[in-house]
Design a protein around this motif. Sequence first.
Motif, PDB file in Angstrom:
ATOM      1  N   MET A  74       2.466   3.340  24.937  1.00 43.61           N
ATOM      2  CA  MET A  74       1.834   3.949  23.754  1.00 43.61           C
ATOM      3  C   MET A  74       2.805   3.921  22.567  1.00 43.61           C
ATOM      4  O   MET A  74       3.947   4.352  22.673  1.00 43.61           O
ATOM      5  N   LEU A  75       2.329   3.356  21.482  1.00 44.43           N
ATOM      6  CA  LEU A  75       3.192   3.218  20.293  1.00 44.43           C
ATOM      7  C   LEU A  75       3.249   4.549  19.525  1.00 44.43           C
ATOM      8  O   LEU A  75       2.223   5.105  19.130  1.00 44.43           O
ATOM      9  N   THR A  76       4.437   5.086  19.360  1.00 44.58           N
ATOM     10  CA  THR A  76       4.551   6.355  18.617  1.00 44.58           C
ATOM     11  C   THR A  76       4.669   6.061  17.126  1.00 44.58           C
ATOM     12  O   THR A  76       4.911   4.924  16.715  1.00 44.58           O
ATOM     13  N   VAL A  77       4.525   7.088  16.339  1.00 44.11           N
ATOM     14  CA  VAL A  77       4.632   6.949  14.875  1.00 44.11           C
ATOM     15  C   VAL A  77       6.026   6.464  14.505  1.00 44.11           C
ATOM     16  O   VAL A  77       6.198   5.608  13.624  1.00 44.11           O
ATOM     17  N   LEU A  78       7.015   7.020  15.225  1.00 49.68           N
ATOM     18  CA  LEU A  78       8.401   6.630  14.938  1.00 49.68           C
ATOM     19  C   LEU A  78       8.628   5.153  15.202  1.00 49.68           C
ATOM     20  O   LEU A  78       9.252   4.441  14.418  1.00 49.68           O
ATOM     21  N   ASP A  79       8.064   4.699  16.335  1.00 48.30           N
ATOM     22  CA  ASP A  79       8.198   3.279  16.680  1.00 48.30           C
ATOM     23  C   ASP A  79       7.553   2.403  15.602  1.00 48.30           C
ATOM     24  O   ASP A  79       8.098   1.377  15.205  1.00 48.30           O
ATOM     25  N   PHE A  80       6.361   2.853  15.138  1.00 52.57           N
ATOM     26  CA  PHE A  80       5.651   2.078  14.118  1.00 52.57           C
ATOM     27  C   PHE A  80       6.455   1.989  12.823  1.00 52.57           C
ATOM     28  O   PHE A  80       6.599   0.923  12.219  1.00 52.57           O
ATOM     29  N   LEU A  81       7.013   3.133  12.432  1.00 57.25           N
ATOM     30  CA  LEU A  81       7.757   3.158  11.178  1.00 57.25           C
ATOM     31  C   LEU A  81       9.025   2.323  11.239  1.00 57.25           C
ATOM     32  O   LEU A  81       9.476   1.786  10.225  1.00 57.25           O
TER      33      LEU A  81
ATOM     34  N   GLY B 261       5.686  -1.580  10.003  1.00 66.07           N
ATOM     35  CA  GLY B 261       5.607  -0.154   9.655  1.00 66.07           C
ATOM     36  C   GLY B 261       6.434   0.162   8.425  1.00 66.07           C
ATOM     37  O   GLY B 261       5.984   0.908   7.534  1.00 66.07           O
ATOM     38  N   ALA B 262       7.651  -0.423   8.370  1.00 65.26           N
ATOM     39  CA  ALA B 262       8.532  -0.157   7.209  1.00 65.26           C
ATOM     40  C   ALA B 262       7.879  -0.670   5.938  1.00 65.26           C
ATOM     41  O   ALA B 262       7.894   0.005   4.897  1.00 65.26           O
ATOM     42  N   ALA B 263       7.278  -1.867   6.035  1.00 61.41           N
ATOM     43  CA  ALA B 263       6.622  -2.438   4.854  1.00 61.41           C
ATOM     44  C   ALA B 263       5.444  -1.571   4.427  1.00 61.41           C
ATOM     45  O   ALA B 263       5.239  -1.310   3.227  1.00 61.41           O
TER      46      ALA B 263
ATOM     47  N   ALA C  33       5.096   1.648   4.984  1.00 61.82           N
ATOM     48  CA  ALA C  33       5.617   2.899   4.422  1.00 61.82           C
ATOM     49  C   ALA C  33       6.088   2.690   2.992  1.00 61.82           C
ATOM     50  O   ALA C  33       5.823   3.524   2.106  1.00 61.82           O
ATOM     51  N   ALA C  34       6.767   1.561   2.773  1.00 62.07           N
ATOM     52  CA  ALA C  34       7.247   1.266   1.415  1.00 62.07           C
ATOM     53  C   ALA C  34       6.069   1.101   0.465  1.00 62.07           C
ATOM     54  O   ALA C  34       6.076   1.629  -0.660  1.00 62.07           O
ATOM     55  N   ALA C  35       5.046   0.405   0.939  1.00 62.72           N
ATOM     56  CA  ALA C  35       3.855   0.205   0.095  1.00 62.72           C
ATOM     57  C   ALA C  35       3.186   1.537  -0.210  1.00 62.72           C
ATOM     58  O   ALA C  35       2.764   1.789  -1.346  1.00 62.72           O
ATOM     59  N   ALA C  36       3.116   2.387   0.813  1.00 53.95           N
ATOM     60  CA  ALA C  36       2.493   3.708   0.614  1.00 53.95           C
ATOM     61  C   ALA C  36       3.290   4.519  -0.388  1.00 53.95           C
ATOM     62  O   ALA C  36       2.722   5.199  -1.266  1.00 53.95           O
ATOM     63  N   ALA C  37       4.620   4.424  -0.272  1.00 51.16           N
ATOM     64  CA  ALA C  37       5.476   5.173  -1.202  1.00 51.16           C
ATOM     65  C   ALA C  37       5.272   4.680  -2.623  1.00 51.16           C
ATOM     66  O   ALA C  37       5.153   5.480  -3.563  1.00 51.16           O
ATOM     67  N   LEU C  38       5.220   3.339  -2.737  1.00 48.95           N
ATOM     68  CA  LEU C  38       5.010   2.761  -4.083  1.00 48.95           C
ATOM     69  C   LEU C  38       3.665   3.195  -4.660  1.00 48.95           C
ATOM     70  O   LEU C  38       3.558   3.548  -5.838  1.00 48.95           O
ATOM     71  N   LEU C  39       2.656   3.179  -3.792  1.00 53.28           N
ATOM     72  CA  LEU C  39       1.320   3.593  -4.227  1.00 53.28           C
ATOM     73  C   LEU C  39       1.330   5.052  -4.670  1.00 53.28           C
ATOM     74  O   LEU C  39       0.738   5.417  -5.700  1.00 53.28           O
ATOM     75  N   PHE C  40       2.052   5.860  -3.881  1.00 50.20           N
ATOM     76  CA  PHE C  40       2.142   7.283  -4.214  1.00 50.20           C
ATOM     77  C   PHE C  40       2.816   7.471  -5.576  1.00 50.20           C
ATOM     78  O   PHE C  40       2.327   8.241  -6.424  1.00 50.20           O
TER      79      PHE C  40
END
Lengths: 191, 425
Positions: free
Chosen positions: A1-8, A13-15, A17-24
């Motif tokens: 089972m893939l955890t959130v931490l593993d995904f990030l 996942g890093a990409a 997160a970066a996109a989400a941050a930029l969008l935010f």
Amino acid sequence: MLTVLDFLTSPMGAASAAAAALLFIFLAYCIAAGNTLARLMVKVQEAASGIDVALSKRYGVLKKVFEASKGYMAHEKYIVLESIKLRGGMPMEEKNRAAARMDTAAVEISAVGEAYPQLASSEIFIQLQKSISDTEEHLQAARRLYNANVSVLNQKIVSFPASVAAAMRGVKKQQMFVAQEAHRADIDMTL
Amino acid sequence: MFLLLAAQPILLFGCLMAGAKNAAFQRFLAEHEMAALTEMDVGKAPLTPRQLSMTAMIVLIIGMAAFFRYWRSINRKIAQAAAPEGHPPSEYENARKKKFFAIERTTKTLHTVLLILSVIPAIVVIPVLGFGEPGVNALIAAYMVTFWAAGAFMFTIAVWLLIALGQLVSLVCASLSLRNARPAKAQIITGEIKRVFGENSGYEPNGHFYEDPFETDVLKRYDHLAANDHLFGVYRGLAFEQMDVLFYDGGLPKTGQAFLTSDLAHKQNGFKGRWIIVHQPKAVAGRFYIVSKDAYADERKRFKNLPGLSEVFLEDTEYNNRFVVYAQTPHDVFYVMTPQLIGRLKKFADRGAGKPDFSIRLGFYENRIHFVVSGLTDAFEHLFGAFDLDASISEESARASVRRDLNLITDFIDSLFGPKEASKC
């Protein structure tokens, strides 16, 4: 089972997160820019109502002067003033037209004063002429304030990413209150 | 004792300064035969402060020489005295003789040093620094330090008392001089004001504005305000007032009974300058302030915190870069600050650029413009300003200095309100 931490920690996942941050960040900026635009819009509206007040004052004074000098001028000259119709929330073009007519009326009054020295020397006429001059200055002040605010707003609207916020909020470029040619020079109403 | 001695040159400096002012002013009065004013002339005193100071110097030098001669002669007598008959010289006596010989050597050395010191200031210090306070003080300081180093405490105290007495007389003379100077100053200033601004103008040496300057918020609300040199009149159809102001927090030492704006040297906890009010033709509903961005950056915060004020940007970018405007009603700013006035204000600021402490700080309140200039040379105090003993004050130079001070008012009105604007009033 893939955890959130593993995904990030994964490249995908890093990409994301970066996109989400930029969008935010972009959204936050848009909201802030939108608020700024809203504030500017309020300022523009206040300044526009300042023009209404100045026009109305000027109209009132001109009317008084025309009343005072009714016996000295032809009826057709009086019609110039009668043709001016002021109402709240007039578009800027109409305000411009009204201001132009008032200027014409002020010139007429001045000409009548020159033609009839007896009228020009009367205390009430002198006082009213001063009032015309003062209301003219108030109108110019209102016009400059409005234009200064419009200029700031219009500059904001055309620059990215504030333009996105403007589009989202439906804020549009505003029309300047153009000075009449005669007003570009310093008006001399001294007696 | 050391502190008293160290303070001596400073005290003497003050004394001589007062003396210099007095001497110069006496010359001024005498030259221009101001009979009514010379009745209280301190020239009737037996010695002027300058003469007193010089007398003290001469007495000091002669006294010093006499003292050392006397001291050395006593020393010699004791040192040469034979031991009493039948009593061989004891160790104690030998020691005493040794001590006296040591003193003898010291006094000789000191005498030489003092002689050199008397000559050096006379031939070097005074011609270089002038015959005013620096030269004389250098001399006095050298003597006092030498006496103290020599351990001649009693003599030092005597000299100190002598000079203190001189100072006392000098201060009394200076006080009388100031009393004399005030009517003359008022006479000269009033004359010049009436010449420049006409008969409707006036001068109140200890007058104040009719309104409370604190209420205008042009400056921060200090604890105290002291003001003088209240001028009023009409120029180019515009009524104006001006006063010299000193705002300060906490206590402030005062010199004498009267306040002089020149008293304040510090600006850390106060503001010193000139405050001009011009009654201009346009009345505003609220109030607004214009401040130079460079000189009063710290003031922006204060204006920002004043209730109901917001920053207003005019259509002139250069103006916005140089000044900051805070207003209760933006319309007022655009009403008063016409493009012509904006241009004139920039030019006025250009002319003041480079002058020490000059910066623009304007407050528009009802139909009045408050113009505050900090730290300029104290206005209308030039009659008291001749610190050099040899400086001469002529009536013309006094009047010229008053005119220079009045120039700030005329310049301000001329610059901001040309003939056209002023004629509307």
